[in-house]
Design an enzyme around this catalytic site. Structure first.
Site: not given
Length: 576
Positions: A89, A117, A119, A130, A143, A225
């Protein structure tokens, strides 16, 4: 060089890890449990009312003097990252236990950082942060996850401030450091069968964050999230983005075969977003409104907006109770000028809907009981969600809501727009319900063209990929007429009442015509509206009729129109 660390010119390690990722029961795309279904998962909190991420509307943000400076412990240490891995992910960096800490910044306690990590989107210019700022999405987002000291992970999940997440936007640059911390991170090679691989970096978290001003940040209470979306997070979103070269950002999507690993923005449901005193905020006079609760001025608060008429007694939309309508024999046929011409100039994303702006002084409407001639300015749409049974029309008939509604907006030719907004019949809006073309069978018109012909709508929606960003617009080069879009709708059968615009400032200046017959549209084409704009449920709730009269074309006229097509069909059948 440490044997655990190897540098390559690309993010090769991510490619090797894709085949090693264990199966997961949720995803962003490509499986049954996409974000819109996360709330249905067992034990999930993803359907709660304190979910993340959110869109931060800066005009609705207030400064909070309690949001003081942070204290960052070991953010400058070059030996805090112990593992790097791809979990299917995201790319995640695991930190040394109990070494990196955060306090201050208005946090209630000290928090220990466990990992950070990322996104991202699908290569630029398709952004993937996000959180969004005033509906602007950055290329990526980092994040840093921290947990309150002295509590276990399970205990933290049950506390509203059990976790504190520091969110940093990542912005793409054309030039920058191609040999520093970001190059090292995105060039790491991982071998072996383990998803998490030990590393020994020679850079710190501070090196990744660069020159970001950490005195400027937003604060709100939300959730993780990703499933189970526990509502246990104190969110800090820093105002300034990290500046990273484009090609380094692109490595995340290029080498993982994972794109758009971000959850869509969630409603605020009355939550307030605050900011540190140092954060630049727009003037208070700038006001934003929305359909859901992700902003301060949601529909119940529209009447509180400056210069608003949304609390008036003649508001729209309304429910049309067919048992109480009054037949009016003066409501005859309309005269539509140039409805058969390619009059659409351009299509734009207004931030609230898809709007088709027409060529100046080309299309007109008169007749139909209207006392004046009207110049048609634009047409726009209202819809629900991506669900198969979604309902999103503004008006309802006997409390039935249709999937979509089309509004064609016209202004009195003898008035300026400013004058029309202050005149009870200054505007005329034609409302057409839209429903699934497969929901019922439709009789073909006398021209022999089936109302299921979706070619004009296919042309129209083909432009939507160019207006995914708010305020974007695209020139229409195809010939698409209003007649093409309406098809064989019976335009002699309709309801009439006096009302308002259905968006702020809700001027009570509209002669409303709501047609009884519906436009039939293929379901897949309907889905283009929420798909490309990401807007959902963009309709105002029903307003009180307040003793207004709702008129209808006479029963005889409606019956004549209904019988017309079958009769014409019989006549044509007799032609040798």
């Amino acid at each position: 060089m440490d044997s655990k660390q190897v540098y390559l010119p690309s993010l090769v390690f991510l490619l090797s890890l894709v085949s090693l990722v264990k199966c997961s029961n949720w995803c962003y795309t490509g499986c049954a449990e996409t974000p819109s279904h996360w709330e249905e998962m067992p034990g999930s909190s993803c359907g709660g009312q304190r979910q993340s991420p959110v869109n931060i509307v800066t005009s609705n943000v207030t400064a909070d003097l309690a949001l003081n400076d942070f204290i960052f412990v070991n953010f400058s240490s070059q030996h805090t990252i112990k593992l790097v891995g791809f979990n299917g992910h995201s790319v995640q960096c695991t930190l040394m236990d109990n070494e990196v800490e955060v306090s201050g910044g208005g946090l209630n306690g000290t928090y220990s950082a466990t990992q950070f990590h990322f996104h991202w989107g699908d290569k630029e210019p398709h952004p993937g942060s996000e959180h969004t700022i005033d509906d602007n999405r950055y290329p990526a987002e980092m994040h840093i996850l921290t947990i309150k000291k002295g509590v276990t992970t399970e205990e933290a999940k049950n506390q509203s401030d059990g976790f504190a997440v520091l969110g940093f936007f990542i912005n793409g640059t054309d030039n920058g450091d191609l040999s520093g911390a970001w190059h090292t991170l995105t060039s790491t090679n991982i071998t072996g069968s383990s998803v998490d691989v030990e590393v020994s970096f020679n850079f710190s978290i501070d090196d990744l964050l660069g020159d970001v001003n950490r005195k400027q940040f937003y604060r709100y209470h939300g959730s993780l999230t990703t499933p189970d979306c526990d509502e246990a997070v104190v969110w800090t979103i820093f105002h300034e983005p990290i500046q990273v070269p484009h090609n380094l950002i692109n490595r995340f999507s290029e080498n993982t075969d994972l794109v758009n690993n971000f959850r869509p923005a969630q409603p605020l449901y009355g939550r307030k977003v605050t900011a540190s005193p140092a954060t630049p905020l727009p003037p208070v006079s700038e006001h934003h409104w929305c359909y859901d609760s992700h902003c301060y001025y949601s529909p119940p608060q529209w009447s509180e907006m400056p210069d608003s008429y949304c609390g008036g007694q003649s508001q729209s939309p309304i429910n049309i109770d067919t048992h109480s309508v009054v037949m009016d024999n003066t409501l005859g046929s309309f005269t539509f000028k140039n409805f058969d011409k390619g009059a659409i100039n351009y299509i734009t994303n207004t931030g609230h809907t898809v709007e088709c702006v027409l060529k100046d002084n080309m299309v007109e409407v008169s007749g139909g009981g209207l006392k004046h001639a009207y110049s048609t300015l634009q047409l726009h749409f209202h819809w629900g969600t991506k669900a198969a049974n979604s309902e999103g029309s503004e008006h309802t008939v006997d409390s039935h809501r249709y999937p979509m509604e089309l509004h064609i907006v016209s202004k009195r030719k003898d008035l300026t727009l400013k004058e029309a907004l202050q005149t009870s019949d200054g505007l005329a809006v034609l409302g057409f319900f839209i429903e699934d073309s497969q929901s019922s069978k439709r009789i073909t018109s006398s021209s022999g063209v089936s109302s299921s012909d979706m070619r004009p709508w296919t042309k129209l929606t083909s432009y939507f990929s160019a207006i995914q960003n708010i305020s974007s617009q695209v020139k229409v080069t195809d010939v698409i007429s209003i007649d093409d879009l309406l098809g064989s709708v019976n335009r002699d059968s309709y309801y009439r009442y006096s009302g308002s615009l259905t968006t702020p400032s809700c001027n009570e200046a509209v002669v409303w015509t709501v047609f009884k017959d519906t436009v039939k549209l293929d379901h897949n084409l309907m889905m283009m509206f929420p798909k490309y704009t990401t807007f959902q449920d963009i309709y105002r709730p029903i307003q009180s009729v307040n003793n207004r009269k709702i008129y209808s074309t006479s029963a005889a006229e409606a019956l004549r129109s209904i019988l017309l097509y079958p009769l014409l069909g019989c006549l044509f059948a007799l032609v040798p």
